[in-house]
Design a protein around this motif. Structure first.
Motif, short mmCIF file in Angstrom:
data_model
loop_
_atom_site.label_atom_id
_atom_site.label_comp_id
_atom_site.label_asym_id
_atom_site.label_seq_id
_atom_site.Cartn_x
_atom_site.Cartn_y
_atom_site.Cartn_z
N ALA A 80 57.73 23.33 -84.25
CA ALA A 80 58.63 22.23 -84.61
C ALA A 80 57.91 21.23 -85.49
CB ALA A 80 59.15 21.53 -83.35
N VAL A 81 58.69 20.36 -86.13
CA VAL A 81 58.16 19.24 -86.89
C VAL A 81 58.98 17.99 -86.56
CG1 VAL A 81 57.29 20.63 -88.82
CG2 VAL A 81 59.64 19.74 -88.89
N GLU A 82 58.49 16.86 -87.01
CA GLU A 82 59.23 15.61 -86.88
C GLU A 82 60.49 15.68 -87.74
OE1 GLU A 82 60.67 12.38 -85.89
OE2 GLU A 82 58.56 12.31 -85.27
N GLY A 83 61.63 15.32 -87.15
CA GLY A 83 62.89 15.41 -87.87
C GLY A 83 63.47 14.08 -88.30
N PRO A 308 70.63 18.65 -83.22
CA PRO A 308 70.84 18.03 -84.54
C PRO A 308 71.71 16.77 -84.47
CG PRO A 308 71.19 20.39 -84.64
CD PRO A 308 71.08 20.05 -83.19
N LEU A 309 71.58 15.94 -85.48
CA LEU A 309 72.37 14.72 -85.59
C LEU A 309 73.75 15.05 -86.15
CD1 LEU A 309 72.41 11.61 -85.31
CD2 LEU A 309 71.43 11.47 -87.60
N TRP A 310 74.52 15.81 -85.36
CA TRP A 310 75.84 16.23 -85.82
C TRP A 310 76.81 15.07 -85.96
CZ3 TRP A 310 79.37 14.52 -82.43
CH2 TRP A 310 78.99 14.38 -81.09
N SER A 311 76.52 13.95 -85.27
CA SER A 311 77.42 12.81 -85.31
C SER A 311 77.26 11.96 -86.56
CB SER A 311 77.20 11.93 -84.07
OG SER A 311 75.85 11.47 -84.01
N SER A 312 76.30 12.35 -87.41
CA SER A 312 76.13 11.62 -88.67
C SER A 312 77.39 11.74 -89.51
CB SER A 312 74.94 12.19 -89.44
OG SER A 312 74.94 11.73 -90.77
N GLY A 313 77.72 10.72 -90.21
CA GLY A 313 78.87 10.78 -91.12
C GLY A 313 78.66 11.72 -92.28
N ILE A 315 78.10 14.92 -92.02
CA ILE A 315 78.71 16.23 -91.78
C ILE A 315 80.15 16.14 -92.30
CG2 ILE A 315 79.48 17.89 -90.04
CD1 ILE A 315 76.51 17.89 -90.24
N LYS A 316 80.39 16.79 -93.44
CA LYS A 316 81.68 16.70 -94.11
C LYS A 316 82.44 18.02 -94.04
CE LYS A 316 80.73 12.57 -95.92
NZ LYS A 316 81.46 11.33 -95.56
N THR A 317 83.74 17.92 -94.07
CA THR A 317 84.57 19.11 -94.22
C THR A 317 84.46 19.61 -95.66
OG1 THR A 317 86.49 17.79 -94.84
CG2 THR A 317 86.20 18.27 -92.49
N MET A 410 74.14 19.44 -99.64
CA MET A 410 73.48 18.67 -98.58
C MET A 410 72.06 18.32 -99.00
SD MET A 410 73.05 19.63 -94.53
CE MET A 410 74.80 19.42 -94.18
N SER A 411 71.67 17.08 -98.75
CA SER A 411 70.35 16.61 -99.16
C SER A 411 69.25 17.25 -98.32
CB SER A 411 70.27 15.09 -99.00
OG SER A 411 70.29 14.74 -97.63
N VAL A 412 68.01 17.16 -98.81
CA VAL A 412 66.87 17.66 -98.05
C VAL A 412 66.79 16.97 -96.71
CG1 VAL A 412 64.35 17.80 -97.98
CG2 VAL A 412 65.57 18.28 -100.11
N GLU A 413 66.98 15.63 -96.71
CA GLU A 413 66.90 14.86 -95.48
C GLU A 413 67.91 15.36 -94.45
OE1 GLU A 413 65.02 12.78 -98.67
OE2 GLU A 413 67.10 13.43 -98.52
N ASP A 414 69.14 15.61 -94.90
CA ASP A 414 70.18 16.06 -93.98
C ASP A 414 69.95 17.50 -93.54
OD1 ASP A 414 71.38 13.62 -94.04
OD2 ASP A 414 73.01 14.18 -95.39
N THR A 415 69.43 18.33 -94.42
CA THR A 415 69.13 19.71 -94.02
C THR A 415 68.09 19.72 -92.90
OG1 THR A 415 69.59 20.54 -96.24
CG2 THR A 415 68.23 21.92 -94.82
N ILE A 416 67.12 18.83 -92.99
CA ILE A 416 66.08 18.76 -91.96
C ILE A 416 66.65 18.26 -90.65
CG2 ILE A 416 63.96 17.56 -91.27
CD1 ILE A 416 63.17 17.58 -94.25
#
Length: 632
Positions: A80-83, A308-313, A315-317, A410-416
């Motif tokens: 694992a790594v820091e997310g 994962p931070l699925w509750s982040s805004g 995550i788009k349709t 999706m950005s690198v940050e969000d992919t991580i």
């Protein structure tokens, strides 16, 4: 060795623990005697066990809470790594975050310093019992030895961690009652030799049937195994391991009320709250405890840390609408739509690597493995989750209730942080007293019999007996439904892969890689997964010197393994706040600068590769008999 020889005294906890810095000297004032005066409270078995309960409580803190210290142990490995990608500071670029004067004990950075300070706290509490054992009253010698053995375990448990995380360290073996400023580093090997002797005693005298959360004979056995292994006595480790698993067989059949729940299996049973409370569970050797709805308990927060931070805004349709919500739509009855209570409200602190989420799960060998990605009940991937935002339902959006689809932009940050799979069966802990489910109160495994089998297999590997190694691994694999291995499959990589499959979020992964690194360097055994490479003790942390952030293979197994398997460090993953970097010398962590700088009358060595190592002196050795601080 006497305490005053070579003007050596061990450093006070006021130096190792920054506790007295904020205090006056009122603690020196005499207090009236009471029941709680140590000479009274620690005068019998119950009192001494109560003192040890402080050690047991501190063991719990490693696994519980937001940003728990166990995350640091996993992040400093290949699993694992820091997310946390929304700020600077977390442990991504280790060349910056792992410095002696960095913030080493902060949920927003790293918990390396936690292991130092809390490790010595545990040693202090154990030493209190050890120092007072002869002043207490017991019903017989066996009772006395059981208490002493439990204290030895608690002390050895900390020293085993500290010597693999920090190398040569200060050694204390007796209660300290006044400030000292003259600590010296002690040779890690001599500390481990002494801990092995203590654990042989503990393994003989500590009972096997104890209250959940207390030290058991089985727990003493697995720690004794690890000490024997790092010291090269693989035959003794195997002997102890076989005794432990004979007394503590694996749980191979479903045994909790979870078996009536949909989408569960034996792994859900084994890692459920119910299993860790069930006295019929023969597999658990050591637990830390936090009981549901009991005052003073703590929340494990595995889902907050590892989901994962699925509750982040973000995550788009596919049509660009916000897809998720912690609050479900009015009138919604499908439990799969309540992402909060079905998976937990994660924030993605612990981001597993491709190695853990994909490489170790092979279609030809782990296709039926209950622990793995091919079992859709045990593991979850983002595509399993459903768009649940109430606004989608009220607007009649076609994507309401449909599975997530990853956006190509999706950005690198969000992919991580937002998009990875995870072992749901291991991390899901109901959290009914909270609005947002992060992971509630539960006991947690420290040691299980499954790990004993994996250690036995590793011992056979070091002894060049691959068939016996395969047989030991297959006991664990057969229980999980994986295909059996043959002697031809055995190498250190296969053993570590099996540890990852079985012990994610349980083992100290960094520590185990370091343990193996030391064994390679001490034995000179060629490492087959790196082309027969041979490691040495004299340059394990690299060449040292200034600007020593060396990124070259061949110095130690830890670096080579992490660099070879982590798709973050070996690919130079960069996001807007940091680049993922490790160096050879990060095999050992920096001694906190505060511990060194306040030790004004002694010398605590800094690890090679970090600023200050140029002042190191030859470490002392723990005597084979007697004590350093106590009576001779």
């Amino acid at each position: 060795m006497k305490a005053n020889q070579n003007t050596i005294k061990l450093l006070t906890f006021s130096m190792l623990l920054p506790l007295l810095c904020a205090c006056g000297e009122s603690w020196l004032d005499p207090k009236p005697l009471s029941f709680y005066e140590p000479g009274v409270a620690l005068s019998n078995t119950a009192g001494l066990y109560s003192a040890l309960s402080t050690c047991e409580r501190n063991m719990r803190h490693e696994y519980f809470g937001d940003g728990a210290p166990i995350l640091t142990e996993m992040i400093q490995s290949e699993v694992a790594v820091e997310g946390t990608t929304d700020k600077a500071g977390p442990q991504m670029n280790m060349d910056i975050s792992l410095l002696p004067d960095a913030s080493l004990n902060d949920v927003n950075y790293t918990k390396v310093g936690w292991y130092w300070y809390e490790g010595y706290k545990g040693i202090k509490y154990a030493n209190t019992t050890i120092s007072r054992i002869n002043d207490a009253t017991f019903k017989d010698e066996a009772e006395k030895n059981a208490v002493l053995g439990a204290a030895y375990f608690q002390r050895a448990y900390r020293y085993f961690k500290l010597t693999h995380q920090f190398g040569d360290i200060p050694y204390m073996d007796w209660e300290i009652s006044e400030p000292k400023y003259d600590f010296y580093s002690y040779d890690r090997w001599s500390i481990l030799e002494r801990m092995r002797k203590d654990m042989e005693f503990a393994y003989q005298w500590v009972p096997d049937k104890v209250d959940r959360g207390r030290t058991s004979k089985g727990a003493c056995g697995i720690l004794l195994m690890k000490l024997c292994m790092v010291l090269g006595d693989f035959d003794r480790a195997i002997e102890v391991g076989k005794e432990v698993v004979a007394a503590h067989p694996l749980m191979t059949k479903r045994f909790t009320a979870n078996q009536s729940k949909a989408r569960t299996n034996l792994m859900h049973d084994l890692h459920s709250v119910e299993a860790k409370l069930d006295i019929s569970n023969t597999e658990g050797l050591m637990y830390v405890v936090s009981y549901p709805e009991v005052d003073g308990s703590d929340r494990i927060q595995t889902m907050r840390n590892g989901v994962p931070l699925w509750s982040s805004g973000n995550i788009k349709t596919p049509d660009g609408q916000t897809g998720t919500s912690i609050t479900i739509a009015s009138g919604e009855t499908d439990p799969e739509m309540d992402l909060n209570k079905t998976y937990g409200r994660g924030i993605g602190r612990l981001r597993p690597t491709w190695y853990f989420t994909n490489e170790i799960w092979r279609a030809d060998k782990e296709a039926n493995d209950l622990r793995g990605i091919f079992n859709r009940d045990s593991w979850r991937k983002m595509e399993d989750l459903l768009y649940n935002n109430p606004s989608l339902k009220s607007s009649g959006n076609q994507w309401y209730g449909k599975n997530f689809v990853k956006s190509p932009s999706m950005s690198v940050e969000d992919t991580i942080r937002l998009w990875f799979s995870w072992p749901h069966y291991k991390l899901f802990v109901p959290d009914p007293l909270q609005t947002q489910w992060a992971g509630g109160e539960t006991p947690w495994y420290i040691y299980r019999s499954a790990e004993v089998y994996l250690l036995i297999a590793e011992c056979y590997y070091w002894k060049d007996q691959p068939q016996l190694a395969a047989e030991a691994l297959n006991v664990v694999r057969n229980r999980a439904g994986a295909s059996p291995l043959t002697a031809a499959d055995i190498n250190i990589g296969e053993i570590l892969d099996e540890r990852a499959r079985e012990l994610y979020y349980e083992e100290n992964r960094h520590l185990e890689l370091v343990r193996i690194s030391y064994i390679y360097a001490r034995t000179g055994k060629p490492c087959e997964i790196f082309g027969g490479r041979v490691y040495k003790l004299d340059n394990l942390s690299g060449p040292g010197g200034t600007n020593s952030n060396v990124k070259q293979e061949g110095y130690n197994f830890w670096y080579d393994r992490v660099n070879a398997r982590s798709n973050f460090y070996n690919k130079g993953v960069i996001h807007k706040w940091a680049e993922y970097k490790i160096s050879v010398h990060h095999i050992l962590w920096p001694i906190p600068a505060s511990a060194i700088n306040t030790n004004t009358k002694g010398i605590i060595n800094q690890n090679i590769g970090y600023p200050g190592a140029e002042k190191n002196v030859t470490p002392l050795k723990v005597p084979e008999e007697g004590t350093v601080l106590g009576p001779q």
